[in-house]
Every structure is written in structure tokens, then in C-alpha cells.
Design a protein around this motif. Structure first.
Motif, PDB file in Angstrom:
ATOM      1  N   ARG A  17      41.373  50.243  39.138  1.00  0.00           N
ATOM      2  CA  ARG A  17      40.859  50.840  38.038  1.00  0.00           C
ATOM      3  C   ARG A  17      40.391  49.749  37.058  1.00  0.00           C
ATOM      4  N   PRO A  18      39.430  50.265  35.793  1.00  0.00           N
ATOM      5  CA  PRO A  18      38.816  49.153  35.068  1.00  0.00           C
ATOM      6  C   PRO A  18      39.947  48.843  34.073  1.00  0.00           C
ATOM      7  N   ASN A  19      40.974  49.448  33.893  1.00  0.00           N
ATOM      8  CA  ASN A  19      42.002  48.988  33.045  1.00  0.00           C
ATOM      9  C   ASN A  19      42.936  47.810  33.625  1.00  0.00           C
ATOM     10  N   THR A  20      42.893  47.952  35.032  1.00  0.00           N
ATOM     11  CA  THR A  20      43.358  46.873  36.028  1.00  0.00           C
ATOM     12  C   THR A  20      42.545  45.733  35.686  1.00  0.00           C
ATOM     13  N   VAL A  21      41.519  45.743  35.772  1.00  0.00           N
ATOM     14  CA  VAL A  21      40.591  44.338  35.719  1.00  0.00           C
ATOM     15  C   VAL A  21      40.739  43.878  34.227  1.00  0.00           C
ATOM     16  N   ARG A  22      40.758  44.795  33.090  1.00  0.00           N
ATOM     17  CA  ARG A  22      40.840  44.160  31.880  1.00  0.00           C
ATOM     18  C   ARG A  22      42.277  43.699  31.551  1.00  0.00           C
ATOM     19  N   TYR A  23      43.322  44.169  32.234  1.00  0.00           N
ATOM     20  CA  TYR A  23      44.689  43.559  32.152  1.00  0.00           C
ATOM     21  C   TYR A  23      44.708  42.173  32.885  1.00  0.00           C
ATOM     22  N   ARG A  24      44.038  42.077  33.889  1.00  0.00           N
ATOM     23  CA  ARG A  24      44.014  40.841  34.594  1.00  0.00           C
ATOM     24  C   ARG A  24      43.227  39.738  33.961  1.00  0.00           C
ATOM     25  N   LEU A  25      42.126  40.060  33.336  1.00  0.00           N
ATOM     26  CA  LEU A  25      41.178  39.187  32.596  1.00  0.00           C
ATOM     27  C   LEU A  25      42.134  38.632  31.403  1.00  0.00           C
ATOM     28  N   ARG A  27      45.477  38.454  31.272  1.00  0.00           N
ATOM     29  CA  ARG A  27      46.380  37.462  31.608  1.00  0.00           C
ATOM     30  C   ARG A  27      45.778  36.389  32.047  1.00  0.00           C
ATOM     31  N   LEU A  28      44.626  36.092  32.663  1.00  0.00           N
ATOM     32  CA  LEU A  28      43.747  34.886  32.921  1.00  0.00           C
ATOM     33  C   LEU A  28      43.474  34.243  31.745  1.00  0.00           C
ATOM     34  N   ALA A  29      43.099  34.747  30.646  1.00  0.00           N
ATOM     35  CA  ALA A  29      43.028  34.141  29.490  1.00  0.00           C
ATOM     36  C   ALA A  29      44.277  33.730  28.731  1.00  0.00           C
ATOM     37  N   GLU A  30      45.193  34.342  28.941  1.00  0.00           N
ATOM     38  CA  GLU A  30      46.607  33.746  28.530  1.00  0.00           C
ATOM     39  C   GLU A  30      47.022  32.458  29.180  1.00  0.00           C
ATOM     40  N   VAL A  34      42.096  30.061  27.396  1.00  0.00           N
ATOM     41  CA  VAL A  34      40.795  30.149  26.465  1.00  0.00           C
ATOM     42  C   VAL A  34      40.366  31.694  26.530  1.00  0.00           C
ATOM     43  N   PRO A  35      39.736  31.963  25.616  1.00  0.00           N
ATOM     44  CA  PRO A  35      39.248  33.200  25.599  1.00  0.00           C
ATOM     45  C   PRO A  35      37.940  33.487  26.563  1.00  0.00           C
ATOM     46  N   LEU A  36      38.039  34.876  27.119  1.00  0.00           N
ATOM     47  CA  LEU A  36      37.025  35.111  27.894  1.00  0.00           C
ATOM     48  C   LEU A  36      35.611  35.692  27.441  1.00  0.00           C
ATOM     49  N   ASN A  37      35.509  35.511  26.204  1.00  0.00           N
ATOM     50  CA  ASN A  37      34.133  35.799  25.705  1.00  0.00           C
ATOM     51  C   ASN A  37      33.340  34.289  25.430  1.00  0.00           C
ATOM     52  N   VAL A  38      33.169  33.896  26.762  1.00  0.00           N
ATOM     53  CA  VAL A  38      32.722  32.532  26.665  1.00  0.00           C
ATOM     54  C   VAL A  38      31.157  32.667  27.098  1.00  0.00           C
ATOM     55  N   THR A  39      30.563  31.526  27.006  1.00  0.00           N
ATOM     56  CA  THR A  39      29.181  31.268  27.455  1.00  0.00           C
ATOM     57  C   THR A  39      28.981  31.326  28.885  1.00  0.00           C
ATOM     58  N   PRO A  40      27.677  31.645  29.306  1.00  0.00           N
ATOM     59  CA  PRO A  40      27.582  31.521  30.841  1.00  0.00           C
ATOM     60  C   PRO A  40      27.795  30.129  31.539  1.00  0.00           C
ATOM     61  N   THR A  41      27.640  29.030  30.562  1.00  0.00           N
ATOM     62  CA  THR A  41      27.923  27.712  31.261  1.00  0.00           C
ATOM     63  C   THR A  41      29.391  27.704  31.373  1.00  0.00           C
ATOM     64  N   MET A  42      30.343  28.144  30.714  1.00  0.00           N
ATOM     65  CA  MET A  42      31.601  28.075  30.848  1.00  0.00           C
ATOM     66  C   MET A  42      32.270  28.813  31.994  1.00  0.00           C
TER      67      MET A  42
END
Length: 57
Positions: A17-25, A27-30, A34-42
């Protein structure tokens, strides 16, 4: 990254589900600190890091 940063497309590809993707992202950011609102280069750097990490295992 492969689905244009769209939660619904990513969730469909992962068979979750989309909420699962949101949660996993969130957790990855934690974990990486690094916040995941990053540039395409990052995002490209993260993609290469992931590929090398998997290859080295």
C-alpha cells in the motif's frame, strides 16, 4: 526513484500500500540521516551507493 517519485506507482510495483511506501521512506530517511526531499543528483548518488553495496555483498 524508478517510478517518478510517485507513491501509488511504487506501491503497485512493490505489491504494498502507498502508506507502507511512505513509512519505509521515512525509516530510510531516519537511518541515513538525510531528508528524502533531495535533488536528483543526490538520488542518483543513492542509487549508485545501493548498487555498489549490493554488488560488494
Amino acid at each position: 526513484m524508478d517510478h517518478g517519485r510517485r507513491l501509488d506507482h511504487t506501491a503497485t510495483a512493490l505489491h504494498v500500500r502507498p502508506n507502507t511506501v511512505r513509512y519505509r521512506l521515512g525509516r530510510l530517511a531516519e537511518i541515513i540521516g538525510v531528508p528524502l526531499n533531495v535533488t536528483p543528483t543526490m538520488l542518483e548518488t543513492l542509487r549508485w551507493w545501493w548498487a555498489l553495496h549490493i554488488w560488494l555483498e
